[in-house]
Design a protein around this motif. Structure first.
Motif, PDB file in Angstrom:
ATOM      1  N   PRO A  91       0.819  -1.196  -0.175  1.00  0.00           N
ATOM      2  CA  PRO A  91      -0.209  -0.219  -0.115  1.00  0.00           C
ATOM      3  C   PRO A  91       0.703   1.233   0.161  1.00  0.00           C
ATOM      4  N   ALA A  92       2.097   1.435   0.545  1.00  0.00           N
ATOM      5  CA  ALA A  92       2.929   2.293   0.575  1.00  0.00           C
ATOM      6  C   ALA A  92       3.273   2.799  -0.861  1.00  0.00           C
ATOM      7  N   ILE A  93       3.705   1.961  -1.518  1.00  0.00           N
ATOM      8  CA  ILE A  93       4.072   2.016  -2.922  1.00  0.00           C
ATOM      9  C   ILE A  93       3.133   2.494  -4.025  1.00  0.00           C
ATOM     10  N   ILE A  94       1.877   1.877  -3.573  1.00  0.00           N
ATOM     11  CA  ILE A  94       0.632   2.297  -4.316  1.00  0.00           C
ATOM     12  C   ILE A  94       0.319   3.666  -3.909  1.00  0.00           C
ATOM     13  N   ALA A  95       0.317   4.153  -3.062  1.00  0.00           N
ATOM     14  CA  ALA A  95       0.154   5.376  -2.196  1.00  0.00           C
ATOM     15  C   ALA A  95       0.963   6.473  -3.060  1.00  0.00           C
ATOM     16  N   LEU A  96       2.292   6.170  -3.090  1.00  0.00           N
ATOM     17  CA  LEU A  96       3.173   6.863  -3.584  1.00  0.00           C
ATOM     18  C   LEU A  96       3.009   7.180  -5.150  1.00  0.00           C
ATOM     19  N   VAL A  97       2.619   6.341  -5.776  1.00  0.00           N
ATOM     20  CA  VAL A  97       2.641   6.396  -7.046  1.00  0.00           C
ATOM     21  C   VAL A  97       1.172   7.369  -7.325  1.00  0.00           C
ATOM     22  N   LEU A  98       0.155   7.035  -6.777  1.00  0.00           N
ATOM     23  CA  LEU A  98      -1.170   7.673  -7.086  1.00  0.00           C
ATOM     24  C   LEU A  98      -0.876   9.273  -6.498  1.00  0.00           C
ATOM     25  N   SER A  99      -0.278   9.418  -5.334  1.00  0.00           N
ATOM     26  CA  SER A  99       0.007  10.708  -4.965  1.00  0.00           C
ATOM     27  C   SER A  99       0.883  11.485  -6.044  1.00  0.00           C
ATOM     28  N   LYS A 100       1.807  10.865  -6.826  1.00  0.00           N
ATOM     29  CA  LYS A 100       2.530  11.537  -7.902  1.00  0.00           C
ATOM     30  C   LYS A 100       1.572  11.968  -8.863  1.00  0.00           C
ATOM     31  N   LYS A 101       0.723  11.077  -9.394  1.00  0.00           N
ATOM     32  CA  LYS A 101      -0.095  11.345 -10.332  1.00  0.00           C
ATOM     33  C   LYS A 101      -1.115  12.696 -10.084  1.00  0.00           C
ATOM     34  N   ASP A 102      -1.544  12.684  -8.708  1.00  0.00           N
ATOM     35  CA  ASP A 102      -2.437  13.702  -8.409  1.00  0.00           C
ATOM     36  C   ASP A 102      -1.677  14.900  -8.106  1.00  0.00           C
ATOM     37  N   ARG A 103      -0.395  15.073  -7.737  1.00  0.00           N
ATOM     38  CA  ARG A 103       0.180  16.130  -7.466  1.00  0.00           C
ATOM     39  C   ARG A 103       0.499  16.843  -8.878  1.00  0.00           C
ATOM     40  N   VAL A 104       0.705  16.225 -10.112  1.00  0.00           N
ATOM     41  CA  VAL A 104       0.839  16.474 -11.358  1.00  0.00           C
ATOM     42  C   VAL A 104      -0.441  17.260 -11.791  1.00  0.00           C
ATOM     43  N   LEU A 105      -1.622  16.584 -11.537  1.00  0.00           N
ATOM     44  CA  LEU A 105      -2.810  17.306 -11.781  1.00  0.00           C
ATOM     45  C   LEU A 105      -3.057  18.598 -11.022  1.00  0.00           C
ATOM     46  N   TYR A 106      -2.618  18.469  -9.797  1.00  0.00           N
ATOM     47  CA  TYR A 106      -2.731  19.895  -9.072  1.00  0.00           C
ATOM     48  C   TYR A 106      -1.958  20.801  -9.554  1.00  0.00           C
ATOM     49  N   ALA A 107      -0.617  20.454  -9.974  1.00  0.00           N
ATOM     50  CA  ALA A 107       0.317  21.335 -10.282  1.00  0.00           C
ATOM     51  C   ALA A 107      -0.076  22.048 -11.546  1.00  0.00           C
ATOM     52  N   ALA A 108      -0.783  21.500 -12.594  1.00  0.00           N
ATOM     53  CA  ALA A 108      -1.311  21.715 -13.795  1.00  0.00           C
ATOM     54  C   ALA A 108      -2.137  22.924 -13.661  1.00  0.00           C
ATOM     55  N   ASN A 109      -3.238  22.647 -12.779  1.00  0.00           N
ATOM     56  CA  ASN A 109      -4.390  23.538 -12.536  1.00  0.00           C
ATOM     57  C   ASN A 109      -4.927  23.727 -11.249  1.00  0.00           C
ATOM     58  N   PRO A 110      -4.256  24.291 -10.336  1.00  0.00           N
ATOM     59  CA  PRO A 110      -4.457  24.402  -8.871  1.00  0.00           C
ATOM     60  C   PRO A 110      -6.164  24.947  -8.640  1.00  0.00           C
ATOM     61  N   ALA A 111      -6.427  25.827  -9.322  1.00  0.00           N
ATOM     62  CA  ALA A 111      -7.655  26.459  -9.212  1.00  0.00           C
ATOM     63  C   ALA A 111      -8.876  25.523  -9.540  1.00  0.00           C
ATOM     64  N   LEU A 112      -8.645  24.328 -10.137  1.00  0.00           N
ATOM     65  CA  LEU A 112      -9.508  23.273 -10.374  1.00  0.00           C
ATOM     66  C   LEU A 112     -10.072  22.475  -9.100  1.00  0.00           C
ATOM     67  N   TYR A 113      -9.125  22.228  -8.465  1.00  0.00           N
ATOM     68  CA  TYR A 113      -9.057  21.409  -7.108  1.00  0.00           C
ATOM     69  C   TYR A 113      -9.157  22.113  -5.940  1.00  0.00           C
ATOM     70  N   THR A 114      -9.814  21.554  -5.007  1.00  0.00           N
ATOM     71  CA  THR A 114      -9.937  22.076  -3.671  1.00  0.00           C
ATOM     72  C   THR A 114      -8.656  22.077  -2.935  1.00  0.00           C
ATOM     73  N   LEU A 115      -8.523  22.862  -1.916  1.00  0.00           N
ATOM     74  CA  LEU A 115      -7.128  22.802  -1.225  1.00  0.00           C
ATOM     75  C   LEU A 115      -7.317  21.730  -0.286  1.00  0.00           C
TER      76      LEU A 115
END
Length: 168
Positions: A91-115
């Motif tokens: 679960p630690a490795i899966i969580a790190l992979v998923l968090s990297k994908k979501d951090r890229v999404l947030y960095a691309a458009n922070p106004a689209l996602y909630t804080l």
């Protein structure tokens, strides 16, 4: 083209002070029977509700897709560090992979996602890193124990059997 016909999806308040029918209604004498009903008027269009998972007052913001999953997996990785270090690594490795994908999404458009979803994502990522460290240390501990018992068996098998009988 009138303003209502240009954008039919937009909700506009109805002004009751305006006369919707510019022609005066014909008056009929009381002895001629019922008057014909007015023609059917289309009601104003309604606004569609926001899609599932989005809230209407949030300025179009939505939560990151995997923020809650990352948080849960990060917590599970810490809880599973007692399971010989192997079960908690997954679960630690899966969580790190998923968090990297979501951090890229947030960095691309922070106004689209909630804080708040971004904070959940960071908390889950930190839990996953802590769980990964605990699981690696746990795995190394068990490997060292197995090596020590293995070396003890090779050097003096009779003494090792005495130690194992004492553990029972």
């Amino acid at each position: 083209m009138s303003e209502e016909q240009e954008n039919p999806q937009e909700n506009k308040p109805i002004d009751l002070s305006k006369n919707q029918n510019p022609e005066p209604a014909p008056s009929q004498p009381l002895d001629q029977g019922p008057a014909t009903p007015p023609p059917f008027q289309q009601p104003p269009p309604f606004q569609q509700p926001p899609p599932f998972g989005q809230f209407g007052g949030g300025f179009g913001q939505q939560s990151l897709p995997n923020s809650t999953v990352v948080l849960v997996l990060g917590i599970l990785s810490i809880a599973f560090c007692c399971c010989y270090g192997i079960v908690g690594l997954i679960p630690a490795i899966i969580a790190l992979v998923l968090s990297k994908k979501d951090r890229v999404l947030y960095a691309a458009n922070p106004a689209l996602y909630t804080l708040s979803s971004y904070k959940n994502l960071n908390a889950g990522r930190i839990c996953a890193i802590i769980g990964l460290i605990f699981n690696i240390l746990s795995l190394l501990y068990y490997v060292v124990i197995i090596i020590m018992f293995g070396m003890g068996m090779l050097s003096d098998p009779n003494k090792m059997q005495e130690i194992l009988k004492g553990l029972q």
